[in-house]
Motif scaffolding. Structure first.
Motif, mmCIF file in Angstrom:
data_model
loop_
_atom_site.group_PDB
_atom_site.id
_atom_site.type_symbol
_atom_site.label_atom_id
_atom_site.label_comp_id
_atom_site.label_asym_id
_atom_site.label_seq_id
_atom_site.Cartn_x
_atom_site.Cartn_y
_atom_site.Cartn_z
ATOM 1 N N GLU A 34 -6.345 -5.087 7.311
ATOM 2 C CA GLU A 34 -7.414 -4.462 6.531
ATOM 3 C C GLU A 34 -8.730 -5.220 6.702
ATOM 4 O OE1 GLU A 34 -5.924 -2.852 2.451
ATOM 5 O OE2 GLU A 34 -4.575 -4.500 3.015
ATOM 6 N N LYS A 58 -11.224 -1.977 6.567
ATOM 7 C CA LYS A 58 -10.763 -0.833 5.781
ATOM 8 C C LYS A 58 -9.783 -1.331 4.731
ATOM 9 C CE LYS A 58 -8.818 3.802 6.123
ATOM 10 N NZ LYS A 58 -8.337 4.866 7.021
ATOM 11 N N ILE A 66 0.872 -1.174 0.000
ATOM 12 C CA ILE A 66 0.000 0.000 0.000
ATOM 13 C C ILE A 66 0.912 1.228 0.000
ATOM 14 C CG2 ILE A 66 -1.900 1.211 1.119
ATOM 15 C CD1 ILE A 66 -2.320 -1.394 2.795
ATOM 16 N N ILE A 104 -4.664 7.763 -3.815
ATOM 17 C CA ILE A 104 -4.952 7.175 -2.503
ATOM 18 C C ILE A 104 -4.924 8.330 -1.513
ATOM 19 C CG2 ILE A 104 -4.194 5.609 -0.669
ATOM 20 C CD1 ILE A 104 -2.993 3.807 -2.681
ATOM 21 N N THR A 105 -6.094 8.706 -1.028
ATOM 22 C CA THR A 105 -6.196 9.917 -0.208
ATOM 23 C C THR A 105 -6.328 9.632 1.281
ATOM 24 O OG1 THR A 105 -8.598 9.953 -0.531
ATOM 25 C CG2 THR A 105 -7.250 11.204 -2.102
ATOM 26 N N ASP A 106 -6.349 8.366 1.657
ATOM 27 C CA ASP A 106 -6.614 8.040 3.068
ATOM 28 C C ASP A 106 -5.573 7.090 3.651
ATOM 29 O OD1 ASP A 106 -7.362 5.922 1.502
ATOM 30 O OD2 ASP A 106 -9.211 5.483 2.589
ATOM 31 N N PHE A 107 -4.326 7.238 3.210
ATOM 32 C CA PHE A 107 -3.265 6.390 3.751
ATOM 33 C C PHE A 107 -2.093 7.274 4.126
ATOM 34 C CE2 PHE A 107 0.280 3.257 3.378
ATOM 35 C CZ PHE A 107 -0.162 2.370 4.349
ATOM 36 N N SER A 110 0.804 5.497 -0.755
ATOM 37 C CA SER A 110 0.158 6.736 -1.179
ATOM 38 C C SER A 110 1.231 7.660 -1.760
ATOM 39 C CB SER A 110 -0.563 7.397 0.003
ATOM 40 O OG SER A 110 0.340 7.700 1.046
ATOM 41 N N ASP A 118 -1.574 5.733 9.652
ATOM 42 C CA ASP A 118 -2.010 4.402 9.229
ATOM 43 C C ASP A 118 -0.839 3.425 9.200
ATOM 44 O OD1 ASP A 118 -4.860 5.048 8.528
ATOM 45 O OD2 ASP A 118 -3.844 6.395 7.134
ATOM 46 N N THR A 171 -1.373 -0.127 -4.996
ATOM 47 C CA THR A 171 -1.611 -1.260 -4.103
ATOM 48 C C THR A 171 -1.342 -2.533 -4.891
ATOM 49 O OG1 THR A 171 -3.966 -1.378 -4.673
ATOM 50 C CG2 THR A 171 -3.360 -0.062 -2.741
ATOM 51 N N TRP A 216 -7.645 -0.522 1.459
ATOM 52 C CA TRP A 216 -7.113 0.584 0.662
ATOM 53 C C TRP A 216 -7.083 0.213 -0.808
ATOM 54 C CZ3 TRP A 216 -4.996 0.066 5.654
ATOM 55 C CH2 TRP A 216 -5.133 1.199 6.471
ATOM 56 N N LYS A 217 -7.571 1.130 -1.643
ATOM 57 C CA LYS A 217 -7.611 0.922 -3.084
ATOM 58 C C LYS A 217 -7.137 2.185 -3.805
ATOM 59 C CE LYS A 217 -11.608 -2.191 -2.802
ATOM 60 N NZ LYS A 217 -13.015 -2.419 -3.251
#
Length: 226
Positions: free
Chosen positions: A169, A174, A146, A189-192, A148, A196, A161, A176-177
């Protein structure tokens, strides 16, 4: 949770000379860290000098020189200075394994190590205020990755990813994609983020295991490009 804990301790001071450290292992995980965990000890067999080669690419070759560092007490400032000088710091944690720290200029060393120690499951963790990077390796192959848009010294890492979702996960619900329709790299990828990566480190290695009294040995090597 752990990210907030570290932020309470962290002061944004670029000059290491003016920063006050508590001299504990966790400080190496506070910001801009590059670390690989390998569940083995005596990685380089305390050799004086040897060469590490990545067999599929001649660009990744290092002459490793033992600095003969004698560990007596933890010294965060000294270790951070070593990392700025592109050295490799190996911290052996009792009953756990080895943490290999290096700088962003030498973190391709991990590509070499994942081949040298392919008989065990190892992990790579990278993070700073711009993003994160995580990798599970088994048999020298990426099981899960993963990444970002992590920026180090002005250079951005490619968001991506690979592999199936890891246990963390699935357990946390959750996954991640990568958003292939994103208009920019940073939006793929805006949330890693670093928090995290720290949570993943805590899940697979254990932040509570990073205690000074659990340190078995610290070895420092100069990494010289061949």
């Amino acid at each position: 949770m752990f990210y907030k804990l570290f932020n309470k301790k962290r002061k944004k001071v670029d000059d290491l000379g003016s920063k006050i450290f508590s001299n504990d292992v966790n400080e190496l995980m506070e910001n801009n860290f590059n670390v690989m965990f390998i569940p083995l000890f005596d990685l380089f067999e305390n050799k004086e000098k040897f060469k590490l080669e990545y067999r599929w690419c001649s660009d990744y070759e290092y002459i490793c020189l033992n600095c003969h560092y004698k560990y007596e007490s933890f010294n965060t400032k000294y270790y951070l200075e070593c990392l700025k000088e592109n050295k490799c710091i190996i911290i052996e944690i009792k009953n756990l394994g080895s943490l290999v720290f290096t700088s962003c200029h030498r973190d391709d060393l991990f590509l070499v190590l994942q081949r040298y120690y392919k008989d065990v499951t190892s992990y790579v963790f990278k993070g700073n205020d711009t993003g994160g990077y995580f990798k599970i390796l088994r048999n020298g192959i990426i099981i899960r990755k993963i990444s970002s848009y992590l920026i180090t010294e002005g250079i951005g890492n490619k968001p991506e990813t690979r592999g199936e979702p890891c246990e963390y996960e699935v357990e946390k619900g959750k996954i991640w994609k990568v958003d292939m329709k994103a208009k920019s790299l940073k939006d793929m990828i805006t949330d890693f983020y670093m928090k995290d990566v720290l949570d993943l480190f805590d899940y697979y290695v254990g932040l509570n295991n990073l205690k000074n009294d659990s340190i078995q040995r610290i070895i420092i090597y100069d990494l010289i490009e061949d």
